[in-house]
Scaffold this motif. Structure first.
Motif, short mmCIF file in Angstrom:
data_model
loop_
_atom_site.label_atom_id
_atom_site.label_comp_id
_atom_site.label_asym_id
_atom_site.label_seq_id
_atom_site.Cartn_x
_atom_site.Cartn_y
_atom_site.Cartn_z
N ARG A 378 0.83 -1.21 0.00
CA ARG A 378 0.00 0.00 0.00
C ARG A 378 0.86 1.26 0.00
O ARG A 378 0.52 2.26 -0.64
CB ARG A 378 -0.92 -0.02 1.22
N LEU A 379 1.99 1.23 0.72
CA LEU A 379 2.86 2.40 0.76
C LEU A 379 3.46 2.72 -0.61
O LEU A 379 3.83 3.85 -0.88
CB LEU A 379 3.99 2.18 1.78
N GLY A 380 3.55 1.70 -1.47
CA GLY A 380 4.07 1.93 -2.81
C GLY A 380 3.06 2.55 -3.76
O GLY A 380 3.40 2.96 -4.87
N GLY A 381 1.79 2.63 -3.34
CA GLY A 381 0.75 3.20 -4.19
C GLY A 381 0.18 2.20 -5.16
O GLY A 381 0.84 1.22 -5.54
N VAL A 412 8.56 6.52 -4.90
CA VAL A 412 8.51 5.53 -3.82
C VAL A 412 8.94 4.18 -4.38
O VAL A 412 8.34 3.67 -5.34
CB VAL A 412 7.10 5.42 -3.22
N LEU A 413 9.96 3.59 -3.79
CA LEU A 413 10.42 2.26 -4.18
C LEU A 413 10.17 1.30 -3.03
O LEU A 413 10.56 1.57 -1.89
CB LEU A 413 11.92 2.29 -4.52
N SER A 492 18.50 -1.55 -4.35
CA SER A 492 17.54 -0.52 -3.94
C SER A 492 18.25 0.76 -3.51
O SER A 492 17.75 1.86 -3.78
CB SER A 492 16.68 -1.06 -2.79
N LEU A 493 19.40 0.63 -2.85
CA LEU A 493 20.14 1.81 -2.42
C LEU A 493 20.71 2.58 -3.61
O LEU A 493 20.77 3.81 -3.59
CB LEU A 493 21.25 1.40 -1.45
N THR A 529 13.76 9.79 2.96
CA THR A 529 12.73 9.11 3.74
C THR A 529 12.87 7.60 3.56
O THR A 529 12.87 7.10 2.43
CB THR A 529 11.33 9.55 3.29
N THR A 530 13.01 6.89 4.67
CA THR A 530 13.19 5.44 4.63
C THR A 530 12.23 4.80 5.62
O THR A 530 12.15 5.24 6.78
CB THR A 530 14.63 5.03 4.97
#
Length: 611
Positions: A378-381, A412-413, A492-493, A529-530
């Motif tokens: 959900r946080l990824g949209g 957002v990843l 990801s980084l 933001t992490t």
């Protein structure tokens, strides 16, 4: 469209309202190729249909002892033979091209849908159904699409032959013109039961494929509980059901084939019997009778195309229906507003109440791994499985579901708990769209990939010892779980998104490596933001802000030490302690963390204090 032009620059937007509409849409997408196949089909079948003319001329020339007409017949036969050969080769070429291009189009659409939905796809449809659509169903869909043009050529040629026979020899031509449509329509009553049996076979095959997929995926667990033979027995029974359904379907189609042989044979006998009477009465000549007989014999060829198109449609319709169902999967409405120029700020989830302040490291503790996975998605949209009306996650006050998906994914990843490593070199793995602010070396160092690089350097593809040139096998199977997890974190980084969401990024590594990863992650993501979904005290202690979720809602916020001292629910999740009198131990753990100690997980995933 040529095969060398594949893949399609744009596979288009399919009509997925039904399987039939999808088939019609596919046909319209390649009208040029279908027209080419139809034209070459007319050349081929027209040439074959014209053979009775020179044969009749040759027979009559022998009867009349005419050498010139015999030579004319021979020349026509040579010409028609060349036309038939050329038409057959080019028809096959055009038909195969149509088959491949239509299958490639569906494959691209499925790949695009998989990219769009991600891991949510298998939560919407069974994995076995996706496998069935991507393999056997594509072949059947392509078969019908390419068979349409060949059937069209056969149908037009048959109509032309019937009209020509009526004009050439009305007495026999009328018999043929009436008999051929009857033969073509005679199998229609048999098609519904044949289609039902074919659908039954497809359904049973899909269930067997799904069962096999699930069994293979859970084979390690099944062996652990002694259930391997039980599930293998279930698959054997399912495969036998598929075999019996296939036999029943084959019996019906063999009956249709037998009817397609029997009825044309009866028509041929009728034409010969009636034509022989006319020849004896002197109403038709021998050459004319041979021409009509040859024309009727030719009509047996296009009639087989009628059977093929009926079979192809019956087999492709359920396959197209399955493909349309997969391609119809949608995420919530996307792109109602344009992406703002500066897209950032606090990340807020109205459903759970989680708020991740901008530029901070936020840890989320959730006792239910499934709930944590749903939150990460959900946080990824644009979560594909979100119920209708679910409010969107906000980034800086902007709903992610309202901006174009590409803009949301750039901002957002989300790295889920089981990230996939694609085959290729390490350099290719890290060569991804990125901000450019984080170098690959920095990301690998932060993810503590030193031992991974040393192992990969020994197997570098060019023998140079450069780990970036080392080949990673499919899904990273040659690496351990911890090595795969750390490489995925490094990837990801490197991307360096504005917001990075990590779901259990260190669950497969030891405590000492985990502590160093926590320090590297905090240092490298400074100012970004992490969000980390974890229950590891090592990561929680490095977080600026910790959120506790209970039954999907925020039940506490603060730092790790504050929650450890004052929140019993948090303490129960993090330390696995459930006794009411665990306060002194929690205070001791918090004090040790404050003085520089850390926590290590044992093999039973309990927490023990280490110096």
């Amino acid at each position: 469209m040529h095969i060398r032009d594949l893949p399609h620059a744009d596979p288009g937007v399919p009509d997925v309202r039904s399987g039939g509409r999808l088939l019609r849409w596919l046909y319209r997408q390649q009208l040029g190729g279908q027209t080419k196949a139809l034209c070459w089909g007319l050349v081929h079948t027209g040439g074959v249909a014209s053979f009775p003319v020179p044969v009749g001329i040759a027979v009559q020339a022998v009867v009349d002892r005419s050498g010139s007409r015999l030579l004319l017949a021979g020349g026509l036969l040579l010409l028609l033979g060349a036309l038939v050969a050329i038409g057959d080769v080019m028809l096959h070429r055009a038909a195969v091209t149509n088959w491949i291009t239509s299958v490639a189009r569906i494959q691209q659409l499925l790949a695009r849908k998989t990219t769009e939905l991600g891991s949510a796809m298998t939560r919407r449809v069974a994995a076995g159904e996706v496998v069935a659509v991507s393999t056997g169903d594509l072949e059947k869909i392509g078969w019908f699409v390419e068979a349409v043009s060949r059937f069209g050529a056969a149908a037009l040629t048959s109509v032309g032959v019937c009209v020509a026979l009526v004009v050439y020899q009305p007495a026999l031509g009328v018999v043929v013109a009436v008999g051929v449509p009857v033969l073509a329509l005679a199998v229609l009553p048999l098609l519904p039961p044949a289609t039902r049996r074919a659908d039954e076979q497809r359904e049973k095959a899909g269930r067997a494929t799904e069962l096999a997929s699930d069994t293979v995926a859970g084979l390690r667990v099944l062996r652990g509980i002694g259930g391997e033979e039980l599930f293998l027995g279930r698959y054997r029974r399912a495969s036998q059901d598929v075999r019996r359904a296939a036999v029943r379907s084959a019996r019906m189609w063999s009956t249709i084939s037998a009817v397609q042989v029997l009825l044309p044979g009866l028509l041929l006998i009728a034409v010969v019997w009636y034509g022989t009477g006319l020849a004896l009465d002197g109403r038709v000549r021998v050459g004319e009778l041979v021409t009509v007989y040859s024309a009727v014999a030719f009509l047996l060829y296009p009639l087989r195309h009628f059977e093929e198109i009926a079979m192809a449609y019956s087999f492709s319709r359920p396959s197209a229906k399955r493909a349309a169902r997969v391609l119809a999967l949608r995420r919530p409405a996307d792109g109602r507003i344009a992406a703002p120029g500066t897209f950032g700020g606090d990340l807020t989830d109205p459903v759970s109440g989680v708020r991740a302040p901008a530029g901070r490291l936020t840890a989320v503790v959730c006792g239910d791994p499934d709930a944590a996975g749903r939150l990460a998605d959900r946080l990824g949209g644009h979560p594909a499985d979100a119920p209708e009306g679910t409010p969107s996650v906000l980034l800086g006050g902007t709903p992610l579901d309202d901006v174009p998906r590409e803009a949301a994914r750039t901002a957002v990843l989300v790295q889920d708990k089981d990230p996939v490593l694609l085959s290729g070199t390490l350099g290719e793995l890290l060569d991804i769209p990125a901000s450019g602010s984080v170098r690959a070396e920095e990301a690998l160092a932060a993810a503590q990939c030193g031992d991974v690089l040393a192992a990969l350097a020994q197997g570098s593809a060019d023998g140079s010892g450069d780990p970036m040139a080392s080949h990673i096998t499919e899904r990273g199977r040659s690496l351990s779980g911890g090595q795969r997890q750390r490489l995925a974190l490094a990837r990801s980084l490197v991307a360096d998104p504005e917001v990075l969401v990590l779901d259990e990024p260190t669950s497969a590594v030891d405590s000492h490596t985990e502590a160093r990863i926590a320090d590297g992650l905090r240092a490298l993501r400074t100012g970004r933001t992490t969000v980390v979904l974890t229950s590891s005290p090592l990561l929680l202690d490095r977080a600026d802000h910790v959120v506790l979720l209970v039954e999907g809602r925020v039940a506490g916020t603060g730092t790790h030490r504050e929650l450890l001292r004052g929140n019993a629910a948090y303490r129960a999740v993090v330390t696995r302690e459930t006794d009411a009198d665990d306060g002194p131990k929690a205070a001791s753990l918090a004090g040790r963390a404050a003085s520089g100690g850390h926590f290590a997980r044992t093999g039973t995933d309990q927490i023990e204090e280490t110096a």
